[in-house]
Enzyme design. Structure first.
Site, PDB file in Angstrom:
ATOM      1  N   LYS A  67       8.493  -2.460   6.082  1.00  0.00           N
ATOM      2  CA  LYS A  67       7.464  -3.054   5.203  1.00  0.00           C
ATOM      3  C   LYS A  67       7.904  -4.373   4.547  1.00  0.00           C
ATOM      4  O   LYS A  67       7.069  -5.222   4.262  1.00  0.00           O
ATOM      5  CB  LYS A  67       7.059  -2.060   4.110  1.00  0.00           C
ATOM      6  N   ASP A 103      -1.060  -0.132  -0.147  1.00  0.00           N
ATOM      7  CA  ASP A 103      -0.465   1.006  -0.864  1.00  0.00           C
ATOM      8  C   ASP A 103      -0.893   0.997  -2.327  1.00  0.00           C
ATOM      9  O   ASP A 103      -1.154   2.039  -2.919  1.00  0.00           O
ATOM     10  CB  ASP A 103       1.064   0.962  -0.766  1.00  0.00           C
TER      11      ASP A 103
END
Ligand code: ATR
Length: 272
Positions: A67, A103
């Site tokens: 990520k 997220d």
């Protein structure tokens, strides 16, 4: 010959256990979008952009451990992803790669199902990417996060960057707040007996959320329920981060309830 079918993928390592192909596959079918979504294990982050080009991939989900590493390979990155320092969503348009972070939206939407974030105080356990997404999201919605971490240096760094308070994990008893959010991996399958905080500490909070979704009910959430606290499992966050990816990729509203249903069914099957 080129057809109009769209191609999506999840890149990470490992990916075999991921519920993203199941969830996104169900969503695209229900939306009648001609698309495939598959999980591709990638050891090296620099192979991700190459693979996206090679397979003509329109959009990708990025998971552990890529990520942060993926960010240098992207043409553009959204403001929220840059601030959080992590990208979990890539959109490829005319060969150019745009990075987003869903997220934080996932955490905000999951919390919003249970409570209003504005004006509330949240203890965020952990100081990694998920914690940064939670802290960013809470601030964005007008709440107050407090970072709580095992390693002081790392926790203090996150708190400093986002302008919030920090407490070492062993001093968690000093914090009172509305909601506790666990972003550490403590309690995740197969270490299901572990909890990041003792059951007694949960009396300080009205709501307890875990970002872990396997198991669905972690030791932390079991302790919280036993203490009469309201609980939120990580499944809601997982579904909402995926739903937001579909909004970004297609501009259309995804069938969030259906996505939640397929994810919960699979997770319940696994615990039977
Ligand atoms: P992610 O990016 O998925 O959030 P991460 O960057 O590996 O994951 O961060 C995990 C967080 O969980 C870290 O803050 C870590 O604490 P340290 O900064 O002290 O390493 C925390 N964590 C992991 N295992 C832990 C444990 N057994 N007890 C308490 N905290 C733990």
């Amino acid at each position: 010959m080129k057809n109009n079918s769209r191609t999506f993928a999840l890149f990470g390592n490992p990916v075999a256990q991921s519920l993203s192909p199941l969830m996104h596959g169900a969503a695209f079918r229900a939306m009648e979008i001609d698309a495939s979504y598959r999980a591709l294990r990638m050891e090296n982050v620099r192979d991700i952009p190459v693979k996206m080009e090679e397979l003509d991939i329109n959009g990708a989900s990025i998971t552990i451990p890529h990520k942060t590493g993926i960010m240098r390979y992207l043409d553009t990155v959204s403001g929220s992803a840059a601030r959080i320092g992590a990208v979990n969503t890539i959109t490829r348009t005319n060969g150019r790669l745009q990075g987003d972070n869903t997220d934080w939206t996932g955490i905000v939407l999951a919390l919003s199902e249970a409570l209003e974030i504005k004006g509330k105080r949240f203890a965020v356990l952990g100081a990694g990417g998920a914690a940064r997404a939670a802290v960013y999201g809470i601030i964005n919605e007008g709440g107050t996060p407090v970072v709580v971490n095992r390693t002081t240096e790392k926790g203090e760094q996150v708190a400093k960057e986002f302008g919030c308070d920090f407490y070492p994990l062993e001093e968690i008893q000093k914090i009172t707040g509305d909601c506790l959010i666990n972003t550490t991996p403590v309690g995740m399958f197969p270490n299901m007996d572990a909890s990041p905080v003792s059951a007694k500490m949960l009396e300080h909070f009205k709501w307890v959320m875990d970002t872990i979704y396997n198991p669905l009910e972690t030791r932390l959430l079991k302790d919280a329920a036993r203490a009469g606290r309201q609980t939120l499992s990580g499944a809601a966050m997982f579904v909402h981060q995926g739903a937001q990816q579909i909004r970004i990729w297609t501009g259309l509203e995804p069938p969030t309830n259906l996505m939640k249903k397929v994810v919960l069914e699979r997770l319940r099957d696994e615990t039977d």
